[in-house]
Design a protein around this motif. Structure first.
Motif, PDB file in Angstrom:
ATOM      1  N   SER A   1       0.830  -1.208   0.000  1.00 45.25           N
ATOM      2  CA  SER A   1       0.000   0.000   0.000  1.00 45.25           C
ATOM      3  C   SER A   1       0.864   1.258   0.000  1.00 45.25           C
ATOM      4  CB  SER A   1      -0.923   0.007   1.221  1.00 45.25           C
ATOM      5  OG  SER A   1      -1.862  -1.048   1.149  1.00 45.25           O
ATOM      6  N   THR A   2       1.956   1.227   0.769  1.00 43.53           N
ATOM      7  CA  THR A   2       2.871   2.376   0.813  1.00 43.53           C
ATOM      8  C   THR A   2       3.514   2.613  -0.545  1.00 43.53           C
ATOM      9  OG1 THR A   2       3.357   2.014   3.167  1.00 43.53           O
ATOM     10  CG2 THR A   2       4.949   3.305   1.897  1.00 43.53           C
TER      11      THR A   2
ATOM     12  N   PHE B   1       2.342   1.776  -3.511  1.00 46.39           N
ATOM     13  CA  PHE B   1       1.338   2.318  -4.422  1.00 46.39           C
ATOM     14  C   PHE B   1       1.090   3.807  -4.151  1.00 46.39           C
ATOM     15  CE2 PHE B   1      -0.759  -2.070  -5.159  1.00 46.39           C
ATOM     16  CZ  PHE B   1      -0.084  -2.235  -6.353  1.00 46.39           C
ATOM     17  N   LYS B   2       0.941   4.150  -2.882  1.00 41.95           N
ATOM     18  CA  LYS B   2       0.630   5.540  -2.525  1.00 41.95           C
ATOM     19  C   LYS B   2       1.753   6.493  -2.910  1.00 41.95           C
ATOM     20  CE  LYS B   2      -2.617   4.476   1.197  1.00 41.95           C
ATOM     21  NZ  LYS B   2      -2.867   4.437   2.652  1.00 41.95           N
TER      22      LYS B   2
ATOM     23  N   LYS C   1      -5.963  -3.676  -3.972  1.00 38.71           N
ATOM     24  CA  LYS C   1      -5.092  -2.854  -3.123  1.00 38.71           C
ATOM     25  C   LYS C   1      -4.679  -1.570  -3.842  1.00 38.71           C
ATOM     26  CE  LYS C   1      -5.444  -5.588   0.222  1.00 38.71           C
ATOM     27  NZ  LYS C   1      -6.358  -5.176   1.323  1.00 38.71           N
TER      28      LYS C   1
ATOM     29  N   LYS D   1      -7.665   0.789  -3.725  1.00 40.39           N
ATOM     30  CA  LYS D   1      -7.814   1.321  -2.365  1.00 40.39           C
ATOM     31  C   LYS D   1      -6.814   2.446  -2.111  1.00 40.39           C
ATOM     32  CE  LYS D   1      -7.992  -0.073   2.502  1.00 40.39           C
ATOM     33  NZ  LYS D   1      -7.868  -1.204   3.467  1.00 40.39           N
ATOM     34  N   ALA D   2      -5.596   2.286  -2.642  1.00 43.38           N
ATOM     35  CA  ALA D   2      -4.566   3.308  -2.451  1.00 43.38           C
ATOM     36  C   ALA D   2      -4.898   4.598  -3.186  1.00 43.38           C
ATOM     37  CB  ALA D   2      -3.212   2.771  -2.906  1.00 43.38           C
TER      38      ALA D   2
END
Length: 322
Positions: A195-196, A198-199, A220, A223-224
């Motif tokens: 997630s990190t 992707f963000k 995921k 969501k990001a």
């Protein structure tokens, strides 16, 4: 003739004798020089494809949807559309003339069989589906597969400013860097680290996502994309759904569309006959100019049983030659 023959749905094709095909009016006999073994061939053989009944309406049947062969005049043509129980993985095939395309001089049968169709899966959506602009940032979700590796190259050829590739195989992730990816994301990270990752890329801006995976990784990623606070920057991210290697389903919360700027379309959106003609010629030009590269493994038809049982081709296209 010799062929890869399937005797039952869900079985393994066998290398054995099969009756020669004979052309009717408006059909031509082709001596096969190369055929591709793709996921769709496996799905059809397992009875998992929507058109399995069409292609396996008679058993035993020869497997293989498409290939390249030689006409009576010695010219190479690409072909598809063989009628059951015949298929591409044989010494000979008969198809209607309308299901053949000429192969340009200077392109060998193996490359002609493997590369164009896989390249078009990303060229069509990038050039016609979402109308990619020069300088755009493109994320290829599932870039370590055969079509994903080509997508990395095609995005760059069309003028992408930054290309991000995701995948699970370290060797293949290194390969997509060699092919032009600016950034890679390992999908085998922990959920939090993924997630990190992707963000971090989303903060820099992602214009287009070509998704070959769906399932967990895409869930995921979506969501990001959802902002944690009101953001009026006008950012749009166009996600093109092409494949489902990680699964056919995911959870899509309403705010993923309402607040993220995410737009989702299918890989076939925007395709016209003109796009097919122009796109195919563009791919041929890139091949002849040595601008597109595919990792291939060439196997003899007699080894079809062994290669069929293999679980992982690590981003290589399997080419079967009689």
């Amino acid at each position: 003739m010799k062929a890869a023959v399937l005797h039952k749905v869900g079985g393994v094709p066998c290398y054995e004798e099969f009756a020669d095909p004979y052309p009717n009016k408006d059909e031509i006999l082709i001596h096969v020089r190369a055929a591709t073994l793709e996921n769709v061939d496996r799905m059809i053989a397992k009875g998992e494809h929507f058109a399995s009944q069409q292609f396996l309406s008679a058993l035993p049947s020869i497997i293989g949807l498409r290939g390249v062969g030689e006409q009576s005049d010695g010219k190479l043509v690409g072909f598809s559309g063989a009628k059951a129980p015949y298929g591409a993985m044989a010494e000979k095939v008969v198809v209607s003339k309308e299901f053949t395309v000429p192969i340009p001089d200077g392109v060998n049968a193996e490359t002609a069989a493997a590369l164009p169709s896989a390249a078009l899966t990303s060229l069509f959506p990038l050039k016609w589906g979402v109308n990619m602009k020069p300088g755009a940032t493109v994320l290829i979700n599932g870039a370590t597969g055969v079509a994903g590796k080509l997508a990395v190259q095609i995005a760059k050829l069309l003028g992408a400013g930054r290309v991000i590739g995701t995948g699970r195989n370290k060797k293949s992730l290194k390969r997509i860097k060699e092919l032009g990816a600016d950034t890679i994301i390992d999908l085998k990270q922990s959920e939090e680290d993924l997630s990190t990752s992707f963000k971090q890329e989303i903060e820099e801006g992602i214009d287009i996502i070509l998704d070959f995976l769906w399932g967990y990784p895409t869930e995921k990623l979506i969501k990001a994309l959802v902002p944690q606070e009101i953001n009026l920057n006008g950012q749009r991210t166009q996600l093109v759904q092409i494949g489902e290697k990680a699964g056919p389903d995911l959870t899509l919360p309403a705010d993923a569309l309402r607040t993220s700027g995410l737009e989702i379309s299918g890989g076939a959106s925007g395709i016209t006959q003109e796009a097919i003609t122009v796109g195919t010629q563009l791919v041929w030009n890139w091949i002849k100019e040595d601008k597109l590269h595919m990792d291939m493994e060439i196997v003899p038809l007699q080894d079809i049983e062994n290669v069929w049982k293999r679980a992982d081709f690590q981003g290589k296209r399997i080419i079967v030659i009689p």
